[in-house]
Design an enzyme around this catalytic site. Structure first.
Site, PDB file in Angstrom:
ATOM      1  CE  LYS A  35      -0.266  -0.197   5.048  1.00 41.32           C
ATOM      2  NZ  LYS A  35      -1.090  -0.630   6.195  1.00 41.32           N
ATOM      3  CE1 TYR A 263      12.460  31.353   4.396  1.00 41.20           C
ATOM      4  CE2 TYR A 263      12.169  28.971   4.464  1.00 41.20           C
ATOM      5  CZ  TYR A 263      12.163  30.160   3.754  1.00 41.20           C
ATOM      6  OH  TYR A 263      11.873  30.164   2.428  1.00 41.20           O
TER       7      TYR A 263
HETATM    8  C1  LIG Z   1      -0.284  -1.666   6.811  1.00 41.71           C
HETATM    9  C2  LIG Z   1      -0.908  -2.951   7.215  1.00 41.71           C
HETATM   10  C3  LIG Z   1      -0.126  -4.121   7.375  1.00 41.71           C
HETATM   11  C4  LIG Z   1       1.387  -4.112   7.325  1.00 41.71           C
HETATM   12  O1  LIG Z   1       1.893  -3.672   8.550  1.00 41.71           O
HETATM   13  P1  LIG Z   1       3.472  -3.647   8.858  1.00 41.71           P
HETATM   14  O2  LIG Z   1       3.567  -3.218  10.258  1.00 41.71           O
HETATM   15  O3  LIG Z   1       4.049  -2.630   7.912  1.00 41.71           O
HETATM   16  O4  LIG Z   1       3.985  -5.003   8.581  1.00 41.71           O
HETATM   17  C5  LIG Z   1      -0.781  -5.301   7.616  1.00 41.71           C
HETATM   18  N1  LIG Z   1      -2.121  -5.358   7.722  1.00 41.71           N
HETATM   19  C6  LIG Z   1      -2.903  -4.253   7.611  1.00 41.71           C
HETATM   20  C7  LIG Z   1      -4.371  -4.384   7.752  1.00 41.71           C
HETATM   21  C8  LIG Z   1      -2.313  -3.022   7.361  1.00 41.71           C
HETATM   22  O5  LIG Z   1      -3.086  -1.932   7.272  1.00 41.71           O
END
Ligand SMILES: *Cc1c(COP(=O)(O)O)cnc(C)c1O
Length: 392
Positions: A35, A263
């Protein structure tokens, strides 16, 4: 040559991390979570590499992210679990995307779309077990499972999986969630559902909570070679950070003691010395909160950031060192090579390594090393070196 703003992704590291996690988890199935553009690493090349390394599922949040994988010709099983309330699941079903569903409402929406297509949708039911984000609440399980079973019998969908997600709050909390999850799985079976994929663990639990592994683990951060734990590094876990964020020195100047920088003149030179300008800023995902606390590597030497990190650039104090315009600057990479880690930046900014890599912006060019054949899009950057045989 180093790019102006560049994230170099070592696909050989991704390959090795997936293979290692598969072995540690020991589950029949492993889902590579890609994702958010594979946590900033590039969804398609990472997905191809993870599949080559033995992952047999891909996981994303949104259907659109799954469609991007399909458009690239990836036909492996993909699960998408977060949906627009008014989602039209037609395209997802047509492209054989498995849908993670969290309510009776979503079950009906999917069944309707499947009926219109004359197809059977593939569904994983998500149970609420403690996080209180999405997932079906325990009091609604019986009714929701009955509806799913009814829609299965009507030929609209098949429930091939049941899943949930842990908070990783504490061992006691996780054990409670696992117990609740097991109650849900048992109730689903009693209701006549026969899902074969039972999954709960993300990277943290895949590594530390054997009771959470069931038939599949969903690993995200681990495949990128980063540790989800504060008390164990990538190296401790046998993982290699895949992303190196780097750029080139855009300007060098000498300033006198007392000169202000960036800044608000947050920093003034304590003595005469040289400053190097680095062309990455918060628009590129460099966290502004790390102003004055992070450090970078320039040609093998560590130097502190000074002054405010701006939208497009930040300043490094190099003291009396001979730094030249065009020199390579590494913001983070594999700490075993002496450069800072994404976790160092997270510590400097008061956040987690997940956020550091995921927020690397669009202006930063992604380039790929050590690709398995075709994984980086057929161009075989890095000479198409096979994983494990990389020389970079
Ligand atoms: C993002 C996510 C994962 C992966 O989690 P990690 O800690 O990066 O391994 C697994 N399951 C769900 C539902 C997620 O949203």
């Amino acid at each position: 040559m180093t790019g102006y703003r560049e994230a170099v992704v070592d696909l050989g590291a991704v390959y090795a991390n997936v293979a290692h996690l598969r072995q540690v988890a020991g589950t029949p199935h492993l889902m590579a979570v890609v994702k958010a553009n594979a946590y900033g690493h590039g969804a398609v090349p990472v997905a191809r590499t993870a599949l080559a390394a033995g992952a047999d599922w891909l996981g994303v949040a949104d259907v659109d992210e799954a469609l991007e994988l399909r458009a690239a010709g990836i036909d492996a099983p993909v699960l998408a679990w977060l949906h627009d309330p008014d989602a039209d699941f037609t395209v997802a079903i047509t492209r054989s995307i498995t849908l993670g569903l969290s309510s009776a409402r979503q079950l009906r929406q999917v069944a309707e779309a499947a009926a219109a297509l004359g197809r059977v949708a593939d569904v994983h039911l998500k149970l609420e077990t403690g996080l209180n984000r999405n997932g079906v609440n325990e009091p609604d399980w019986a009714e929701t499972f009955a509806l799913a079973a009814q829609l299965e019998q009507a030929g609209r969908l098949t429930v091939t999986g049941i899943f949930s997600h842990l908070s990783n709050a504490s061992p006691v909390d996780d054990a409670e969630a696992i117990e609740r999850f097991e109650r849900g799985v048992a109730l689903a079976a009693d209701t006549g559902l026969a899902p074969s994929l039972i999954h709960l663990a993300s990277t943290a639990a895949a590594l530390r909570v054997p009771a959470a592994r069931f038939s599949m683990v969903r690993v995200g951060i681990g495949i990128y070679g980063l540790s989800p734990f504060a008390d164990q590094t990538s190296r401790d876990l046998g993982l290699t950070p895949a992303m190196t964020l780097r750029g080139r020195v855009a300007a060098v100047r000498r300033v006198a003691a007392g000169a202000g920088v960036s800044y608000d003149y947050l920093w003034r030179a304590p003595v005469d010395g040289y400053l190097a300008l680095v062309p990455l800023g918060y628009a590129d995902g460099v966290p502004r909160q790390a102003s004055g606390t992070a450090w970078v590597d320039i040609s093998g030497h560590s130097h502190p950031l000074v002054g405010r990190i701006a939208m497009d650039q930040f300043v490094v104090s190099v003291g009396q060192e001979r730094v030249t315009v065009g020199d390579e600057v590494v913001l983070f990479g594999n700490p075993e090579t002496g450069v800072p880690s994404a976790t160092d930046w997270a510590d400097a900014a008061g956040t987690i390594n997940y956020e550091i890599v995921t927020r690397i912006g669009r202006r930063v060019t992604r380039s790929y090393r050590n690709a398995v054949d075709g994984a980086a899009g057929g161009t075989r950057p890095g000479g198409g070196v096979r994983p494990g045989g990389g020389s970079r």
